[in-house]
Structures are given as C-alpha cells and as structure tokens.
Design a protein around this motif. Structure first.
Motif, short mmCIF file in Angstrom:
data_model
loop_
_atom_site.label_atom_id
_atom_site.label_comp_id
_atom_site.label_asym_id
_atom_site.label_seq_id
_atom_site.Cartn_x
_atom_site.Cartn_y
_atom_site.Cartn_z
N GLY A 32 69.49 45.73 -12.44
CA GLY A 32 69.83 46.95 -11.73
C GLY A 32 69.48 48.23 -12.47
N ILE A 33 68.79 48.13 -13.60
CA ILE A 33 68.47 49.33 -14.36
C ILE A 33 66.95 49.54 -14.40
CG2 ILE A 33 70.53 49.19 -15.83
CD1 ILE A 33 68.63 48.10 -18.04
N GLU A 34 66.56 50.77 -14.75
CA GLU A 34 65.14 51.08 -14.92
C GLU A 34 64.65 50.55 -16.25
OE1 GLU A 34 63.80 55.08 -14.29
OE2 GLU A 34 65.02 55.28 -12.46
N PHE A 35 63.40 50.14 -16.28
CA PHE A 35 62.75 49.69 -17.51
C PHE A 35 61.26 49.99 -17.42
CE2 PHE A 35 62.73 46.21 -14.53
CZ PHE A 35 61.48 45.63 -14.66
N ASP A 36 60.63 50.05 -18.57
CA ASP A 36 59.19 50.31 -18.63
C ASP A 36 58.45 49.05 -19.05
OD1 ASP A 36 59.26 53.04 -17.98
OD2 ASP A 36 59.67 53.60 -20.06
N LEU A 37 57.31 48.84 -18.43
CA LEU A 37 56.36 47.84 -18.89
C LEU A 37 55.30 48.61 -19.66
CD1 LEU A 37 56.03 45.55 -15.74
CD2 LEU A 37 57.28 45.08 -17.85
N ALA A 38 55.27 48.41 -20.97
CA ALA A 38 54.45 49.22 -21.87
C ALA A 38 53.13 48.55 -22.21
CB ALA A 38 55.24 49.51 -23.15
N GLU A 45 41.43 48.54 -18.54
CA GLU A 45 41.43 49.86 -19.17
C GLU A 45 42.86 50.29 -19.51
OE1 GLU A 45 38.69 51.57 -19.99
OE2 GLU A 45 37.50 49.90 -19.19
N PRO A 46 43.06 51.00 -20.63
CA PRO A 46 44.41 51.50 -20.95
C PRO A 46 44.95 52.38 -19.83
CG PRO A 46 42.92 51.79 -22.81
CD PRO A 46 42.07 51.36 -21.64
N ALA A 47 46.24 52.23 -19.55
CA ALA A 47 46.88 52.99 -18.47
C ALA A 47 48.30 53.33 -18.87
CB ALA A 47 46.86 52.17 -17.17
N ARG A 48 48.89 54.24 -18.12
CA ARG A 48 50.27 54.65 -18.40
C ARG A 48 51.22 53.47 -18.17
NH1 ARG A 48 50.37 59.76 -14.65
NH2 ARG A 48 51.76 58.34 -13.60
N PRO A 49 52.36 53.46 -18.90
CA PRO A 49 53.37 52.44 -18.64
C PRO A 49 53.85 52.53 -17.18
CG PRO A 49 53.88 53.62 -20.65
CD PRO A 49 52.75 54.35 -19.99
N VAL A 50 54.38 51.43 -16.69
CA VAL A 50 54.91 51.38 -15.33
C VAL A 50 56.43 51.30 -15.44
CG1 VAL A 50 55.02 50.04 -13.20
CG2 VAL A 50 52.84 50.30 -14.41
N THR A 51 57.11 52.17 -14.71
CA THR A 51 58.57 52.18 -14.67
C THR A 51 59.03 51.52 -13.40
OG1 THR A 51 58.61 54.23 -15.96
CG2 THR A 51 60.63 53.63 -14.80
N LEU A 52 59.93 50.57 -13.56
CA LEU A 52 60.48 49.80 -12.44
C LEU A 52 61.99 49.77 -12.55
CD1 LEU A 52 58.03 46.84 -12.92
CD2 LEU A 52 58.02 48.32 -10.92
N LYS A 53 62.64 49.48 -11.46
CA LYS A 53 64.07 49.19 -11.42
C LYS A 53 64.15 47.82 -10.78
CE LYS A 53 68.33 51.42 -9.88
NZ LYS A 53 68.82 52.56 -9.08
N GLY A 54 64.80 46.86 -11.45
CA GLY A 54 64.71 45.51 -10.94
C GLY A 54 65.97 44.70 -11.09
N ALA A 55 65.97 43.56 -10.40
CA ALA A 55 67.09 42.63 -10.46
C ALA A 55 66.59 41.22 -10.18
CB ALA A 55 68.18 43.01 -9.47
N PHE A 56 67.23 40.25 -10.84
CA PHE A 56 67.00 38.82 -10.61
C PHE A 56 68.18 38.27 -9.81
CE2 PHE A 56 64.33 36.82 -14.30
CZ PHE A 56 63.31 37.70 -14.07
N VAL A 57 67.91 37.35 -8.91
CA VAL A 57 68.95 36.59 -8.24
C VAL A 57 68.43 35.17 -8.06
CG1 VAL A 57 68.21 37.11 -5.86
CG2 VAL A 57 70.64 36.64 -6.33
N GLU A 65 63.06 37.96 -7.60
CA GLU A 65 63.09 39.25 -8.27
C GLU A 65 62.88 40.34 -7.23
OE1 GLU A 65 61.14 41.27 -12.23
OE2 GLU A 65 59.84 39.97 -11.02
N LEU A 66 63.66 41.40 -7.33
CA LEU A 66 63.47 42.58 -6.49
C LEU A 66 63.07 43.72 -7.42
CD1 LEU A 66 66.65 42.37 -4.21
CD2 LEU A 66 64.38 41.41 -3.80
N LEU A 67 62.00 44.43 -7.08
CA LEU A 67 61.52 45.52 -7.90
C LEU A 67 61.33 46.78 -7.07
CD1 LEU A 67 58.77 43.81 -10.10
CD2 LEU A 67 61.04 44.57 -10.83
N GLU A 68 61.86 47.88 -7.58
CA GLU A 68 61.65 49.20 -7.00
C GLU A 68 60.74 49.96 -7.96
OE1 GLU A 68 64.19 53.26 -6.10
OE2 GLU A 68 65.28 51.36 -6.26
N LEU A 69 59.60 50.40 -7.48
CA LEU A 69 58.63 51.12 -8.30
C LEU A 69 59.08 52.56 -8.47
CD1 LEU A 69 55.88 50.91 -9.71
CD2 LEU A 69 54.83 51.48 -7.52
#
Length: 172
Positions: A32-38, A45-57, A65-69
């Motif tokens: 349920g919290i935000e996290f970055d994939l670094a 090609e190198p790119a900016r990290p992706v920030t997601l908010k996710g949960a496992f059930v 897995e549910l992911l909110e971009l």
C-alpha cells in the motif's frame, strides 16, 4: 517455469483493493505504499526510476499484484496503458538464471522493455510479450527476498482478522 503472479495496473490502489475484495473475497492486501524501481533501463537505454504504489494479495497458490503508476516517463508500465486505463499488465516467474531466461525469451521474439534493481540490488525485468500473449512477462532471479515476500503473502490470510484491508508489509 511456473507463473507465480498476475499483475493488474489500476487507477487507484485503495479502490482497486476494495473492488477486488468485494468481488473475489481476497485479502488482506500487503503493502500500500509508494516505492521506486531504480537503475532503470528502458529498451536498453538509461531511464528515470519508476514510482509505483502497490500491493500483493493471495488467491490460493496465485499471487495477485495491484500497481498504481505514480511517475511519468517511458517504461514497461507506460507501454501498456495510458493514464487512467486499467488491466492485466504482466505475469511473473522466477528463474534460476536471469540472464539465460532473458536471452531465451528474446530468442523467441520478445524484447526487453524495462529492467530495474529492486531491494538490495535484485535484478528484475519486464519482457514485452504483447504480440504473443497480450501482456508483459516479469522475470526475476530465484532470490530469497522475493520468495519471502510471496511466503508472507500466502500466510497473511490465515492471520488476518479482517480489520484493515491494506496491511503494511512490516505488520504482515
């Protein structure tokens, strides 16, 4: 190799958890919290990290897995859905040899959409298989940290009292 997870991209994580619980009876949702994939590479090609908010059930043996971009910019997540769209994004599989499995999928006509490091430097990849399956494939190494996340998600329903639908990982 077995599919251990199906992941949905969602507009609103909290609402999606409530909807899935109401419709399918699954819970609790862990995270349920935000996290970055670094250390992101997008199509090599190198790119900016992706920030997601996710949960496992968990649903039986299948992890969902549910992911909110939460970020903008190119990524395997942006390749699939425009802002506000929802649907299945990927299935996930463990692999004994990450580089070998990635090479096998590329040899079968897929492309590497995004690669990241997770946690303590664990390499994960999203393989674009939309032309064959209609979605991405997530691969990651046979790593104890990720296996532990799956174990915790499998055990959580038996300990859940039903109070909070979304439970932080540290409380699971």
């Amino acid at each position: 190799m077995e599919i251990v997870q199906v992941c949905y991209m969602v507009k609103n994580l909290e609402q999606a958890c409530e909807n899935m619980h109401r419709l399918l009876g699954v819970g609790p949702f862990l995270g349920g919290i935000e996290f970055d994939l670094a250390n992101h590479k997008y199509r090599g090609e190198p790119a900016r990290p992706v920030t997601l908010k996710g949960a496992f059930v968990q649903s039986g043996e299948l992890n969902i897995e549910l992911l909110e971009l939460k970020s903008e910019g190119p990524s395997a997540f942006h390749d699939m859905y425009l802002p506000g769209e929802e649907g299945i994004h990927h299935v996930a599989m463990f692999c004994v040899d990450y580089e070998q499995r990635k090479a096998e999928l590329v040899a079968r006509g897929c492309t590497v959409a995004s690669e990241f490091t997770f946690g303590d430097g664990i390499q994960i990849g999203y393989i674009d298989a939309r032309h064959i399956l209609g979605h991405m494939i997530e691969i990651y190494p046979d790593d104890p940290t990720i296996h532990d996340m799956y174990r915790i998600a499998r055990e959580a329903p038996s300990r859940w009292g039903g109070q909070n639908l979304i439970v932080p990982w540290e409380d699971a």
